[in-house]
Design a protein around this motif. Structure first.
Motif, PDB file in Angstrom:
ATOM      1  N   UNK A   5      69.295  35.384  67.652  1.00 44.29           N
ATOM      2  CA  UNK A   5      69.847  34.724  69.011  1.00 44.29           C
ATOM      3  C   UNK A   5      71.391  34.050  68.525  1.00 44.29           C
ATOM      4  N   UNK A   6      72.015  33.970  69.448  1.00 48.01           N
ATOM      5  CA  UNK A   6      73.303  33.336  69.089  1.00 48.01           C
ATOM      6  C   UNK A   6      74.032  32.730  70.454  1.00 48.01           C
ATOM      7  N   UNK A   7      75.046  31.985  70.508  1.00 48.45           N
ATOM      8  CA  UNK A   7      75.799  31.413  71.612  1.00 48.45           C
ATOM      9  C   UNK A   7      75.404  30.153  71.866  1.00 48.45           C
ATOM     10  N   UNK A   8      74.516  29.438  71.209  1.00 49.76           N
ATOM     11  CA  UNK A   8      74.250  27.977  71.483  1.00 49.76           C
ATOM     12  C   UNK A   8      75.521  27.195  71.235  1.00 49.76           C
ATOM     13  N   UNK A   9      75.502  25.977  71.645  1.00 45.99           N
ATOM     14  CA  UNK A   9      76.441  24.846  71.209  1.00 45.99           C
ATOM     15  C   UNK A   9      76.138  23.704  72.304  1.00 45.99           C
ATOM     16  N   UNK A  10      77.479  22.782  72.199  1.00 45.61           N
ATOM     17  CA  UNK A  10      77.207  21.611  73.013  1.00 45.61           C
ATOM     18  C   UNK A  10      78.101  21.541  73.839  1.00 45.61           C
ATOM     19  N   UNK A  11      77.868  21.220  75.378  1.00 44.06           N
ATOM     20  CA  UNK A  11      78.556  21.289  76.437  1.00 44.06           C
ATOM     21  C   UNK A  11      78.094  19.891  77.177  1.00 44.06           C
ATOM     22  N   UNK A  12      79.008  19.637  78.285  1.00 42.26           N
ATOM     23  CA  UNK A  12      78.741  18.599  79.195  1.00 42.26           C
ATOM     24  C   UNK A  12      77.893  19.010  80.164  1.00 42.26           C
ATOM     25  N   UNK A  13      77.330  18.320  80.829  1.00 40.89           N
ATOM     26  CA  UNK A  13      76.415  18.470  82.099  1.00 40.89           C
ATOM     27  C   UNK A  13      77.254  19.244  83.238  1.00 40.89           C
TER      28      UNK A  13
END
Length: 123
Positions: A5-13
């Motif tokens: 699995x890949x593609x995760x990260x940090x984003x704003x709402x």
């Protein structure tokens, strides 16, 4: 089958992320595939799943209308497009493969699991 699995990260709402589940050692086309997530201190919960043909995706109520699961059997991948993310979506996301053609909302029905990718949504 081994899953990555890949593609995760940090984003704003309100933002979007696209997760990818890739298979090695075997073709993913022979498996139904599901996405699950696990937040700290919580049980692993169902997010979405897709049948072998891709014709019948189904979703948890909490993500319906925001997330889309799809598969590309020629690329041996399943993707989870996540839109309108909220802090409640913060979790480690796992993809899993089910030897049945139909998939399931029950994590115990999946025989193979990837290692997980972190999704963090800030308010």
């Amino acid at each position: 089958v081994q899953l990555q699995a890949s593609g995760g990260g940090s984003v704003q709402a309100g933002g979007s992320l696209r997760l990818t589940c890739a298979a090695s050692t075997r073709a993913l086309s022979g498996y139904a595939v599901g996405w699950f997530r696990q937040a700290p201190g919580k049980e692993r919960e169902f997010v979405a799943a897709i049948t072998v043909t891709g014709a019948l995706p189904f979703y948890a109520d909490s993500v319906k209308g925001r997330f889309t699961i799809s598969r590309d059997n020629s690329e041996n991948t399943v993707t989870l497009q996540m839109n309108k993310l909220s802090p409640e979506d913060t979790a480690v996301y796992f993809c899993a493969a089910d030897e049945s053609r139909w998939g399931s909302r029950n994590k115990d029905d999946y025989e193979y699991w990837g290692q997980g990718t972190q999704v963090t949504v800030s308010s």
